[in-house]
Each structure stands twice: as C-alpha cells, then as structure tokens.
Design a protein around this motif. Structure first.
Motif, PDB file in Angstrom:
ATOM      1  N   HIS A 241      -1.441 -13.346  -2.192  1.00  0.00           N
ATOM      2  CA  HIS A 241      -0.660 -12.754  -0.629  1.00  0.00           C
ATOM      3  C   HIS A 241      -0.408 -10.542  -1.436  1.00  0.00           C
ATOM      4  O   HIS A 241      -0.075 -11.085  -2.671  1.00  0.00           O
ATOM      5  N   ASP A 242      -1.415 -10.517  -1.440  1.00  0.00           N
ATOM      6  CA  ASP A 242      -1.907  -8.947  -1.467  1.00  0.00           C
ATOM      7  C   ASP A 242      -0.273  -8.011  -1.595  1.00  0.00           C
ATOM      8  O   ASP A 242       0.644  -8.186  -0.265  1.00  0.00           O
ATOM      9  N   ASN A 243       0.292  -6.899  -1.658  1.00  0.00           N
ATOM     10  CA  ASN A 243       0.761  -5.802  -1.374  1.00  0.00           C
ATOM     11  C   ASN A 243       0.491  -4.568  -1.130  1.00  0.00           C
ATOM     12  O   ASN A 243      -0.569  -4.264  -2.069  1.00  0.00           O
ATOM     13  N   PRO A 244       0.338  -4.856  -0.029  1.00  0.00           N
ATOM     14  CA  PRO A 244      -0.139  -3.339   0.505  1.00  0.00           C
ATOM     15  C   PRO A 244       0.024  -2.348   0.369  1.00  0.00           C
ATOM     16  O   PRO A 244      -0.252  -1.087   0.240  1.00  0.00           O
ATOM     17  N   VAL A 245       0.734  -2.094  -0.234  1.00  0.00           N
ATOM     18  CA  VAL A 245       1.596  -0.415  -1.243  1.00  0.00           C
ATOM     19  C   VAL A 245       1.147  -0.395  -2.519  1.00  0.00           C
ATOM     20  O   VAL A 245       0.577   1.003  -2.456  1.00  0.00           O
ATOM     21  N   GLY A 276      -2.955 -15.917  -7.980  1.00  0.00           N
ATOM     22  CA  GLY A 276      -2.229 -16.456  -6.330  1.00  0.00           C
ATOM     23  C   GLY A 276      -0.226 -16.790  -6.527  1.00  0.00           C
ATOM     24  O   GLY A 276      -0.097 -16.608  -5.989  1.00  0.00           O
ATOM     25  N   ASP A 277      -0.419 -17.611  -8.091  1.00  0.00           N
ATOM     26  CA  ASP A 277       0.625 -17.712  -8.195  1.00  0.00           C
ATOM     27  C   ASP A 277       1.188 -16.477  -8.283  1.00  0.00           C
ATOM     28  O   ASP A 277       2.773 -16.149  -8.240  1.00  0.00           O
ATOM     29  N   LEU A 278       0.974 -15.970  -9.041  1.00  0.00           N
ATOM     30  CA  LEU A 278       1.569 -14.506  -9.942  1.00  0.00           C
ATOM     31  C   LEU A 278       2.320 -13.759  -8.574  1.00  0.00           C
ATOM     32  O   LEU A 278       3.072 -13.419  -8.143  1.00  0.00           O
ATOM     33  N   SER A 279       1.191 -13.869  -6.966  1.00  0.00           N
ATOM     34  CA  SER A 279       1.439 -12.851  -5.905  1.00  0.00           C
ATOM     35  C   SER A 279       2.899 -13.565  -5.856  1.00  0.00           C
ATOM     36  O   SER A 279       3.190 -12.696  -4.189  1.00  0.00           O
ATOM     37  N   VAL A 280       3.147 -14.440  -5.298  1.00  0.00           N
ATOM     38  CA  VAL A 280       4.212 -15.392  -4.420  1.00  0.00           C
ATOM     39  C   VAL A 280       5.650 -15.145  -5.396  1.00  0.00           C
ATOM     40  O   VAL A 280       6.597 -15.848  -4.816  1.00  0.00           O
ATOM     41  N   ARG A 349       9.802 -13.257   3.630  1.00  0.00           N
ATOM     42  CA  ARG A 349      11.358 -13.623   4.766  1.00  0.00           C
ATOM     43  C   ARG A 349      10.491 -13.751   6.107  1.00  0.00           C
ATOM     44  O   ARG A 349      10.897 -15.026   6.496  1.00  0.00           O
ATOM     45  N   ARG A 350       9.485 -13.090   6.082  1.00  0.00           N
ATOM     46  CA  ARG A 350       8.606 -14.127   7.521  1.00  0.00           C
ATOM     47  C   ARG A 350       7.294 -14.710   7.052  1.00  0.00           C
ATOM     48  O   ARG A 350       7.495 -15.582   7.624  1.00  0.00           O
ATOM     49  N   GLY A 351       7.387 -15.100   5.492  1.00  0.00           N
ATOM     50  CA  GLY A 351       7.492 -16.616   5.333  1.00  0.00           C
ATOM     51  C   GLY A 351       5.247 -15.845   5.296  1.00  0.00           C
ATOM     52  O   GLY A 351       4.975 -17.638   4.768  1.00  0.00           O
ATOM     53  N   GLY A 352       5.255 -14.966   5.249  1.00  0.00           N
ATOM     54  CA  GLY A 352       3.809 -14.836   4.981  1.00  0.00           C
ATOM     55  C   GLY A 352       3.088 -15.072   3.849  1.00  0.00           C
ATOM     56  O   GLY A 352       4.069 -15.295   3.022  1.00  0.00           O
TER      57      GLY A 352
END
Length: 352
Positions: A241-245, A276-280, A349-352
């Motif tokens: 899950h990318d953090n676009p900021v 991937g695990d870190l990104s959540v 919160r969005r579950g994305g």
C-alpha cells in the motif's frame, strides 16, 4: 532554521563526497551475507544486532536495508544507497532519529526504500503473496509394476497448474520449482517435492488461488496413483500500500537528481515481500528505478551484470540523494509526518 534548499544542497554534497565509497560498497561480493553496518558504526550510529540508529525520539525515519546482497535483484545497490542516504541525512539532523535496518519495529514514522527494476515508477506494485510446498508420495515396490512414481505425480502437478494459469484472476500468478526429485535413476522415487510462489492483487484473491492450486495438485497426483500434500511454506504477505504523500515527495527529489518517475505501474513487480507487510503498519514507499530494459528481467544474470553498469552508478547516487532528501524533510517538518500518517489512516479506514 535552515532552508529546505540549503538542507537539500548539503545532503547532495554529502552523497557527492561519498560517491566513490558507495560505488565500491555496491561492488563488494554479493550473496546471502547481510549488508555491512560497519561504515555506519564508524559514523556514530549505535549498532544493535542488524539495526543501526542515530539520534533519539520522534520523528523516526527508517531506511530499509535488504537482508542480502543478491545482484540479480539489485540488492547490492539498495544496500549502498540506503547506507549513503543515512550518512547524508544525519549530517543535517537537528532532532529525531534515523534507523537503518532490514526489520523495522514499532515507533517508526516512515519507511523508505526502493527497488532497482526495469521501470521507473513512484510506487511499484507488490502483490499479496505466499509460498506453497507440495510433496508427492508414491511407493517403491519390489518391481516396477508394483511401484507408483512420485516424480511422475509431480510432473502431473506441474501440468495441472500450468493449465490452471489460463483461468487465474487478473494480476495473479503461480510459479514453481522442483526441490526434490529422487536420489537414483535405479529406484522408482517414492517422494518428490516442489515449491510454488503464489501472488494475487489482494489477500482475498490470494486465498482463492491457493485453494485452486491445492485442488489441482491433489487431483493431478491422484490420477497417477500418488498422493499430494499441499501446505503453506512461510507467511502470507500483504500487498503493498503506497503512501502518496511520501512517494510523491521522493519522486520530486528523484526528478531533481535527473531521473523522472511515472506515477505507478499496474503489473506487480519483483520485490521484497516484507515491504507489503510494513506498508499496512506504517507509511512506506517502494519506488522502482529503471536499471535495465524490460527484456532483461529482474532476477536474471543479465540484470545482475547491469548492476555494474554506468547506469547503475547513476541510479545508486540519484536514489541515495532522493532518499536522503526525503528523510531529512520528514525530520525537519513534523507536519509532513502528520500528513503521511493522516493519509495512512484514511486509507486504513477505507479498507484500501
């Protein structure tokens, strides 16, 4: 307070001073050995196990090391770039802390790393993934007609899974290797084994694909009079899950260093599953920076050779500067850290 421009100039200058050392570090023998934390220790980092820390408190930025130095995946370049970025970042550190590790723990505000690849993307997709171990059991009888060949059963398993690929969901993949195929050509093997890497766009789809692979393997073995057991080999890794900021910030700095990134690709790329695990768990970036053309796949011998090219040196120094700039911005601007965490919380919160 030092201006952003002056701070960026200072980190760039540090990378310039380190350039020959970073390139030499990237050329050291590769393989399974861990990256050397010695240069960080000599620069004042506190070393605990496989983690180096400089400073204390928050914000805390982690620069993620690979756990090995395999050239065919460009990990030698990642290790050198991360070390260089850390050394440059602490030259501008006024508060907070910098951690260099391959296993970030709690208390970290951002994880920064990159992956050499065949595309330059601000956010390189990493699929949800796991590995399966398939063991096939036969019987070595006193005569060939009394035997059931475990290797023949395993061949049928591969054939069935090859047929399954045609109906896999978009973005899913299954790839296998044989890990045991008997001991002697004079004996009908009663045991054979393979491992299959399974990836999918999300955890739910991954679960469905694992079920289909299991069913296909068990049915194929049964057709040859053998029995297949399928078990998970290692953990299930989350998709990235990318953090676009953060990735947008990194992409702008990378462009200032002469390499321009596209926003993102759609097909999953090879990369470290733990990202991937870190990104959540925390804001994380995993950009891809092109090292070779798409014909030379990551993981190939040609890609390993490309890590010694002039392009590789350019990528190493540019990514080290971009990582250092991004890390120093986070340490200098708590508001940027809050933006990254707000984005992280909103996606959760969005579950994305």
């Amino acid at each position: 307070m030092e201006s952003d421009e002056d701070r960026h100039d200072r980190t760039d200058h540090e990378i310039e001073l380190l350039a020959e050392r970073l390139w030499a570090w990237s050329r050291e023998p590769d393989g399974d050995q861990e990256p050397d934390l010695g240069p960080l220790a000599r620069a004042g980092f506190e070393i605990t196990g496989r983690t180096a820390r400089y400073g204390s408190g928050r914000p805390c930025v982690a620069l993620l090391l690979p756990s090995d130095r395999h050239r065919e995946f460009g990990h030698n370049l990642v290790a050198a770039a991360v070390a260089g970025a850390a050394l440059a970042t602490v030259r501008t550190l006024e508060s907070g802390s910098v951690v260099v590790t391959d296993r970030p723990a709690d208390g970290i505000d951002a994880v920064l790393t990159f992956q050499p690849g065949v595309h330059t993307w601000a956010a390189a997709p990493l699929a949800a993934r796991t590995e399966l171990r398939v063991t096939v059991h036969g019987n070595s009888g006193p005569a060939p007609e009394d035997s059931t060949d475990a290797v023949a059963g395993l061949v049928q398993v591969f054939t069935a899974i090859a047929a399954l690929r045609a109906r896999l969901p978009s973005g899913a993949a299954v790839r296998g290797i044989v890990t045991h195929g008997g001991e002697s050509t004079d004996v009908v093997p009663d045991f054979a084994e393979a491992r299959f890497g399974v990836r999918a766009p999300d955890s739910e789809t991954l679960g469905r694909v694992v079920t289909e692979v299991t069913t296909a393997a068990e049915g194929a073995a049964m057709a040859t009079g053998t029995k297949a057991n399928v078990e998970r080999f290692g953990p299930i890794h989350a998709r990235f899950h990318d953090n676009p900021v953060l990735s947008g910030h990194f992409a702008r700095h990378l462009a200032a260093c002469g390499i321009h990134a596209s926003p993102s690709g759609t097909a999953a790329v090879p990369g470290r599953a733990e990202v991937g695990d870190l990104s959540v768990r925390m804001p994380t970036i995993h950009p891809s920076v092109a090292l070779h053309d798409p014909v030379r796949a990551v993981g190939s011998r040609a890609f390993a050779e490309a890590t010694g090219s002039l392009r590789a040196r350019t990528v190493l120094l540019a990514t080290a500067s971009a990582l250092a700039r991004t890390a120093s911005d986070l340490l200098a601007h708590p508001a940027l850290v809050r933006q990254a965490w707000d984005n992280f919380a909103d996606r959760a919160r969005r579950g994305g």
